[in-house]
Design an enzyme around this catalytic site. Structure first.
Site, PDB file in Angstrom:
ATOM      1  N   HIS A 184       0.843  -1.190   0.000  1.00  0.00           N
ATOM      2  CA  HIS A 184       0.000   0.000   0.000  1.00  0.00           C
ATOM      3  C   HIS A 184       0.885   1.248   0.000  1.00  0.00           C
ATOM      4  O   HIS A 184       2.045   1.190   0.409  1.00  0.00           O
ATOM      5  CB  HIS A 184      -0.849   0.082   1.282  1.00  0.00           C
ATOM      6  CG  HIS A 184      -1.613  -1.143   1.624  1.00  0.00           C
ATOM      7  ND1 HIS A 184      -2.991  -1.223   1.521  1.00  0.00           N
ATOM      8  CD2 HIS A 184      -1.220  -2.356   2.119  1.00  0.00           C
ATOM      9  CE1 HIS A 184      -3.404  -2.419   1.923  1.00  0.00           C
ATOM     10  NE2 HIS A 184      -2.338  -3.120   2.293  1.00  0.00           N
ATOM     11  N   THR A 209       0.432   5.160   1.861  1.00  0.00           N
ATOM     12  CA  THR A 209      -0.398   5.678   2.955  1.00  0.00           C
ATOM     13  C   THR A 209      -1.329   6.808   2.529  1.00  0.00           C
ATOM     14  O   THR A 209      -2.329   7.063   3.210  1.00  0.00           O
ATOM     15  CB  THR A 209       0.495   6.206   4.084  1.00  0.00           C
ATOM     16  OG1 THR A 209       1.340   7.245   3.571  1.00  0.00           O
ATOM     17  CG2 THR A 209       1.351   5.081   4.659  1.00  0.00           C
ATOM     18  N   GLU A 233       2.523  -0.989   4.551  1.00  0.00           N
ATOM     19  CA  GLU A 233       2.229   0.388   4.161  1.00  0.00           C
ATOM     20  C   GLU A 233       3.537   1.125   3.893  1.00  0.00           C
ATOM     21  O   GLU A 233       4.500   1.028   4.665  1.00  0.00           O
ATOM     22  CB  GLU A 233       1.469   1.116   5.275  1.00  0.00           C
ATOM     23  CG  GLU A 233       0.043   0.642   5.483  1.00  0.00           C
ATOM     24  CD  GLU A 233      -0.944   1.322   4.529  1.00  0.00           C
ATOM     25  OE1 GLU A 233      -0.500   2.151   3.709  1.00  0.00           O
ATOM     26  OE2 GLU A 233      -2.149   1.020   4.636  1.00  0.00           O
ATOM     27  N   HIS A 287      -2.531  -3.210  -3.305  1.00  0.00           N
ATOM     28  CA  HIS A 287      -3.895  -3.021  -2.826  1.00  0.00           C
ATOM     29  C   HIS A 287      -4.846  -2.789  -4.001  1.00  0.00           C
ATOM     30  O   HIS A 287      -5.968  -3.291  -4.027  1.00  0.00           O
ATOM     31  CB  HIS A 287      -3.927  -1.834  -1.861  1.00  0.00           C
ATOM     32  CG  HIS A 287      -5.136  -1.788  -0.997  1.00  0.00           C
ATOM     33  ND1 HIS A 287      -5.435  -0.707  -0.200  1.00  0.00           N
ATOM     34  CD2 HIS A 287      -6.138  -2.689  -0.786  1.00  0.00           C
ATOM     35  CE1 HIS A 287      -6.559  -0.950   0.465  1.00  0.00           C
ATOM     36  NE2 HIS A 287      -7.007  -2.134   0.126  1.00  0.00           N
ATOM     37  N   ASP A 300      -3.691   2.067  -4.959  1.00  0.00           N
ATOM     38  CA  ASP A 300      -2.331   2.073  -4.414  1.00  0.00           C
ATOM     39  C   ASP A 300      -1.695   0.681  -4.497  1.00  0.00           C
ATOM     40  O   ASP A 300      -2.415  -0.314  -4.485  1.00  0.00           O
ATOM     41  CB  ASP A 300      -2.352   2.571  -2.957  1.00  0.00           C
ATOM     42  CG  ASP A 300      -3.218   1.705  -2.032  1.00  0.00           C
ATOM     43  OD1 ASP A 300      -4.384   1.442  -2.386  1.00  0.00           O
ATOM     44  OD2 ASP A 300      -2.726   1.306  -0.958  1.00  0.00           O
TER      45      ASP A 300
END
Length: 252
Positions: free
Chosen positions: A50, A52, A117, A155, A165
């Site tokens: 991912h 953020t 992340e 993601h 993302d």
């Protein structure tokens, strides 16, 4: 034979220590532990990456450790722009990072993936320090959990109708060259007559319930764009990726 009280006490303490060791959360020595309460139990088969979409790693950390406007979210790891690796949830627990998602027939990715992340607002390049830390972390996780390279995904790949993302600036080819993720081989051959690109998309792992969203996710990952129609070269790439997946040994 009767055990004396002192020896019995020592045995009890040792037994309690062993139990504590076996039930303690698994923490990676490569990362600084920053525990989050947003998790429950699960088993990992994939790694989901991912970005953020926030301005700083501290802002992302606060969100991942607390309740936000959209409900509680978390991830197993957070990697700062400076390369710092933070662990928020133990790998044997279920972090809340994937949401409604599907990949290669797996419906609940929260229950079967490690979430990572990356501190990035979605419009900037990913830093070299961050990528180096990510590659080291992927090498460690993949080796220990025996995660197949094709199950290192984004993601946006698993939730194409909701997420985009990591962004088009994420270097998927570099990850694949290091052994993480699926990437087309150099100069892929033209597909045979009757080639079905949608079947290839499904073989790779994409959820086709919204074909336009799936195509957009494919282009973001493999072409660095957000095109919603087939582009020149797409079929060659899809045929090669499908062939790579079909050449893999069968696994449980």
């Amino acid at each position: 034979m009767t055990m004396n009280p002192l020896r019995l006490a020592l045995v009890s303490l040792l037994s309690a220590g062993l139990v504590a060791c076996t039930t303690a959360p698994l923490r990676n020595p490569m990362a600084q532990w920053q525990g989050s309460s947003n998790f429950d139990a699960r088993r990992a088969r994939a790694v989901v990456l991912h970005h953020t979409s926030m301005d700083s790693v501290d802002e992302a950390l606060r969100t991942l450790k607390s309740v936000n406007s959209g409900g509680p979210v978390s991830a197993h790891y957070l990697i700062g722009e400076d390369g710092r690796v933070l662990q928020l949830v133990a790998e044997d627990a279920r972090a809340w990072h994937a949401g409604g998602s599907r990949w290669a027939g797996i419906d609940d990715l929260n229950s079967s993936s490690i979430g990572i992340e990356l501190d990035n607002d979605g419009s900037e390049p990913f830093s070299e320090a961050q990528l180096q830390s990510l590659l080291r972390l992927l090498a460690d996780i993949s080796a220990r959990l025996r995660i197949q390279p094709r199950f290192v995904i984004g993601h946006g790949d698993i939730a194409p109708t909701r997420k985009d993302d990591p962004s088009t600036q994420f270097p998927w080819q570099r990850l694949a060259q290091a052994g993480f993720g699926l990437w087309p081989r150099d100069a892929p051959a033209p597909p045979p007559a009757g080639f079905d690109p949608w079947l290839a998309m499904a073989v790779i792992g994409y959820d086709l319930r919204d074909p336009t969203a799936a195509m957009r996710a494919f282009h973001r990952h493999y072409r660095g764009s957000s095109a919603e129609t087939w582009q020149p070269g797409d079929f060659e790439i899809l045929h090669d990726l499908q062939s790579q997946v079909l050449e893999l040994p069968a696994t449980r």
